[in-house]
Design a protein around this motif. Sequence first.
Motif, PDB file in Angstrom:
ATOM      1  N   ARG A  53       0.824  -1.207   0.000  1.00  0.00           N
ATOM      2  CA  ARG A  53       0.000   0.000   0.000  1.00  0.00           C
ATOM      3  C   ARG A  53       0.864   1.265   0.000  1.00  0.00           C
ATOM      4  NH1 ARG A  53      -2.805  -3.966   2.589  1.00  0.00           N
ATOM      5  NH2 ARG A  53      -5.047  -4.049   2.282  1.00  0.00           N
ATOM      6  N   MET A  54       2.051   1.170   0.603  1.00  0.00           N
ATOM      7  CA  MET A  54       2.976   2.298   0.648  1.00  0.00           C
ATOM      8  C   MET A  54       4.035   2.115  -0.422  1.00  0.00           C
ATOM      9  SD  MET A  54       4.484   3.564   4.255  1.00  0.00           S
ATOM     10  CE  MET A  54       3.260   4.178   5.346  1.00  0.00           C
ATOM     11  N   GLY A  55       4.227   3.140  -1.250  1.00  0.00           N
ATOM     12  CA  GLY A  55       5.235   3.081  -2.294  1.00  0.00           C
ATOM     13  C   GLY A  55       6.619   3.476  -1.782  1.00  0.00           C
ATOM     14  N   ASN A  56       7.631   3.277  -2.607  1.00  0.00           N
ATOM     15  CA  ASN A  56       9.013   3.576  -2.215  1.00  0.00           C
ATOM     16  C   ASN A  56       9.220   5.036  -1.833  1.00  0.00           C
ATOM     17  OD1 ASN A  56       9.917   0.971  -2.469  1.00  0.00           O
ATOM     18  ND2 ASN A  56      10.453   1.211  -4.625  1.00  0.00           N
ATOM     19  N   GLN A  57       8.584   5.935  -2.559  1.00  0.00           N
ATOM     20  CA  GLN A  57       8.756   7.354  -2.270  1.00  0.00           C
ATOM     21  C   GLN A  57       8.237   7.697  -0.866  1.00  0.00           C
ATOM     22  OE1 GLN A  57       7.047   9.889  -5.241  1.00  0.00           O
ATOM     23  NE2 GLN A  57       8.282  11.636  -4.651  1.00  0.00           N
ATOM     24  N   GLU A  58       7.101   7.128  -0.509  1.00  0.00           N
ATOM     25  CA  GLU A  58       6.553   7.377   0.824  1.00  0.00           C
ATOM     26  C   GLU A  58       7.412   6.719   1.904  1.00  0.00           C
ATOM     27  OE1 GLU A  58       2.300   7.320   3.185  1.00  0.00           O
ATOM     28  OE2 GLU A  58       2.407   6.511   1.167  1.00  0.00           O
ATOM     29  N   LYS A  59       7.946   5.518   1.617  1.00  0.00           N
ATOM     30  CA  LYS A  59       8.807   4.823   2.585  1.00  0.00           C
ATOM     31  C   LYS A  59      10.076   5.620   2.862  1.00  0.00           C
ATOM     32  CE  LYS A  59       7.309   0.148   1.397  1.00  0.00           C
ATOM     33  NZ  LYS A  59       7.707  -1.142   0.814  1.00  0.00           N
ATOM     34  N   GLN A  60      10.595   6.306   1.847  1.00  0.00           N
ATOM     35  CA  GLN A  60      11.825   7.079   2.012  1.00  0.00           C
ATOM     36  C   GLN A  60      11.678   8.189   3.049  1.00  0.00           C
ATOM     37  OE1 GLN A  60      12.923   8.334  -1.917  1.00  0.00           O
ATOM     38  NE2 GLN A  60      13.878   6.374  -2.418  1.00  0.00           N
ATOM     39  N   LYS A  61      10.465   8.672   3.271  1.00  0.00           N
ATOM     40  CA  LYS A  61      10.234   9.721   4.265  1.00  0.00           C
ATOM     41  C   LYS A  61      10.612   9.261   5.669  1.00  0.00           C
ATOM     42  CE  LYS A  61       5.890  10.480   3.644  1.00  0.00           C
ATOM     43  NZ  LYS A  61       4.518  10.992   3.602  1.00  0.00           N
ATOM     44  N   TYR A  62      10.575   7.962   5.910  1.00  0.00           N
ATOM     45  CA  TYR A  62      10.838   7.425   7.239  1.00  0.00           C
ATOM     46  C   TYR A  62      12.300   7.009   7.439  1.00  0.00           C
ATOM     47  CZ  TYR A  62       5.774   7.329   7.364  1.00  0.00           C
ATOM     48  OH  TYR A  62       4.449   7.697   7.318  1.00  0.00           O
ATOM     49  N   GLU A  63      13.122   7.184   6.407  1.00  0.00           N
ATOM     50  CA  GLU A  63      14.514   6.722   6.485  1.00  0.00           C
ATOM     51  C   GLU A  63      15.324   7.553   7.470  1.00  0.00           C
ATOM     52  OE1 GLU A  63      18.021   6.113   3.288  1.00  0.00           O
ATOM     53  OE2 GLU A  63      16.073   5.233   2.811  1.00  0.00           O
ATOM     54  N   VAL A  64      16.008   6.851   8.368  1.00  0.00           N
ATOM     55  CA  VAL A  64      16.852   7.471   9.387  1.00  0.00           C
ATOM     56  C   VAL A  64      18.322   7.363   8.987  1.00  0.00           C
ATOM     57  CG1 VAL A  64      17.560   7.352  11.814  1.00  0.00           C
ATOM     58  CG2 VAL A  64      15.181   6.937  11.188  1.00  0.00           C
ATOM     59  N   ALA A  65      18.700   6.222   8.411  1.00  0.00           N
ATOM     60  CA  ALA A  65      20.096   5.994   8.041  1.00  0.00           C
ATOM     61  C   ALA A  65      20.181   4.898   6.985  1.00  0.00           C
ATOM     62  CB  ALA A  65      20.907   5.595   9.266  1.00  0.00           C
ATOM     63  N   GLU A  66      21.330   4.851   6.322  1.00  0.00           N
ATOM     64  CA  GLU A  66      21.601   3.819   5.322  1.00  0.00           C
ATOM     65  C   GLU A  66      23.033   3.325   5.532  1.00  0.00           C
ATOM     66  OE1 GLU A  66      20.219   4.247   1.129  1.00  0.00           O
ATOM     67  OE2 GLU A  66      22.363   4.147   0.693  1.00  0.00           O
ATOM     68  N   TYR A  67      23.206   2.000   5.527  1.00  0.00           N
ATOM     69  CA  TYR A  67      24.511   1.392   5.784  1.00  0.00           C
ATOM     70  C   TYR A  67      24.849   0.371   4.699  1.00  0.00           C
ATOM     71  CZ  TYR A  67      23.439   3.252  10.412  1.00  0.00           C
ATOM     72  OH  TYR A  67      23.097   4.076  11.455  1.00  0.00           O
ATOM     73  N   LYS A  68      26.122   0.324   4.308  1.00  0.00           N
ATOM     74  CA  LYS A  68      26.583  -0.699   3.370  1.00  0.00           C
ATOM     75  C   LYS A  68      26.984  -1.936   4.161  1.00  0.00           C
ATOM     76  CE  LYS A  68      28.052   2.420  -0.188  1.00  0.00           C
ATOM     77  NZ  LYS A  68      29.090   2.916  -1.045  1.00  0.00           N
ATOM     78  N   ASN A  69      26.851  -3.097   3.539  1.00  0.00           N
ATOM     79  CA  ASN A  69      27.201  -4.333   4.226  1.00  0.00           C
ATOM     80  C   ASN A  69      28.260  -5.116   3.464  1.00  0.00           C
ATOM     81  OD1 ASN A  69      25.935  -5.586   2.074  1.00  0.00           O
ATOM     82  ND2 ASN A  69      24.740  -6.938   3.333  1.00  0.00           N
ATOM     83  N   VAL A  70      28.714  -6.192   4.097  1.00  0.00           N
ATOM     84  CA  VAL A  70      29.600  -7.134   3.421  1.00  0.00           C
ATOM     85  C   VAL A  70      28.935  -8.506   3.429  1.00  0.00           C
ATOM     86  CG1 VAL A  70      31.735  -5.912   3.986  1.00  0.00           C
ATOM     87  CG2 VAL A  70      30.937  -7.720   5.487  1.00  0.00           C
ATOM     88  N   LEU A  71      29.173  -9.254   2.389  1.00  0.00           N
ATOM     89  CA  LEU A  71      28.739 -10.637   2.307  1.00  0.00           C
ATOM     90  C   LEU A  71      29.854 -11.465   2.941  1.00  0.00           C
ATOM     91  CD1 LEU A  71      26.547 -12.503   1.065  1.00  0.00           C
ATOM     92  CD2 LEU A  71      27.935 -12.575  -1.003  1.00  0.00           C
ATOM     93  N   THR A  72      29.529 -12.232   3.961  1.00  0.00           N
ATOM     94  CA  THR A  72      30.559 -13.010   4.649  1.00  0.00           C
ATOM     95  C   THR A  72      30.946 -14.238   3.823  1.00  0.00           C
ATOM     96  OG1 THR A  72      28.997 -14.402   5.852  1.00  0.00           O
ATOM     97  CG2 THR A  72      29.644 -12.306   6.895  1.00  0.00           C
ATOM     98  N   VAL A  73      31.994 -14.895   4.267  1.00  0.00           N
ATOM     99  CA  VAL A  73      32.435 -16.123   3.596  1.00  0.00           C
ATOM    100  C   VAL A  73      31.291 -17.134   3.595  1.00  0.00           C
ATOM    101  CG1 VAL A  73      34.037 -18.076   3.732  1.00  0.00           C
ATOM    102  CG2 VAL A  73      34.878 -15.746   4.118  1.00  0.00           C
ATOM    103  N   GLN A  74      30.617 -17.287   4.745  1.00  0.00           N
ATOM    104  CA  GLN A  74      29.492 -18.224   4.811  1.00  0.00           C
ATOM    105  C   GLN A  74      28.364 -17.790   3.890  1.00  0.00           C
ATOM    106  OE1 GLN A  74      29.373 -21.259   6.471  1.00  0.00           O
ATOM    107  NE2 GLN A  74      27.562 -21.499   5.189  1.00  0.00           N
ATOM    108  N   GLY A  75      28.140 -16.495   3.762  1.00  0.00           N
ATOM    109  CA  GLY A  75      27.126 -15.999   2.841  1.00  0.00           C
ATOM    110  C   GLY A  75      27.443 -16.384   1.406  1.00  0.00           C
ATOM    111  N   ARG A  76      28.709 -16.304   1.055  1.00  0.00           N
ATOM    112  CA  ARG A  76      29.127 -16.705  -0.301  1.00  0.00           C
ATOM    113  C   ARG A  76      28.899 -18.192  -0.516  1.00  0.00           C
ATOM    114  NH1 ARG A  76      34.130 -12.597  -1.175  1.00  0.00           N
ATOM    115  NH2 ARG A  76      33.160 -10.985   0.069  1.00  0.00           N
ATOM    116  N   ILE A  77      29.210 -18.985   0.506  1.00  0.00           N
ATOM    117  CA  ILE A  77      28.986 -20.432   0.412  1.00  0.00           C
ATOM    118  C   ILE A  77      27.499 -20.712   0.234  1.00  0.00           C
ATOM    119  CG2 ILE A  77      29.044 -22.588   1.745  1.00  0.00           C
ATOM    120  CD1 ILE A  77      31.712 -21.505   2.978  1.00  0.00           C
TER     121      ILE A  77
END
Length: 184
Positions: A53-77
């Motif tokens: 019901r809520m689109g991406n543009q409306e969801k962006q209004k609630y954004e507090v922060a954004e973080y980059k992640n890493v894929l771990t070795v187990q994630g790759r497996i």
Amino acid sequence: MMRNIIKHLYREFISPFTGIVRLREVPFETEEEFKKWWLPERDNAGYVIRQARMGNQEKQKYEVAEYKNVLTVQGRIDILQFLGSSSGVTLFAATFAVGGGYTPSVFPTDTSINGFIYGQTPSGFIVSGNTVDVSTFFGPVDANATWTNAGLIDSASNLVTHTRYAFTKTSNASISNDYMISQN
């Protein structure tokens, strides 16, 4: 020969995976209410029968922060097992977990959430193009503490992604952790 195959698989399927986590303070008191507005409605077979019901543009209004992640070795497996298996694959994103331990940086060799505070089963997912958004709702009583790191844990309790966080959750806040995983 086998080394060349592994290098090819890594270059084609593992290396291009990127991810970010969007932390959003949302206006919902319950996970049921969150799912109703934030996630698409699905039938019993898992097919989307109505978009969120809520689109991406409306969801962006609630954004507090954004973080980059890493894929771990187990994630790759886990991803390679998923690509090479027709059954019995470990569920990649069984739990979204947060921790409060000292986390100066994250690495692919990480195996645990530092200072584990709380883990929650993802509320649902949204697929858009080459991106999967794994959404996890934390209600007012969940994980009220200072978060320093977070990640996805597979169904075998292995850390598969890891990211640094800098957020203090209080009891008057409901949070959506939207883990965006893309294949470039």
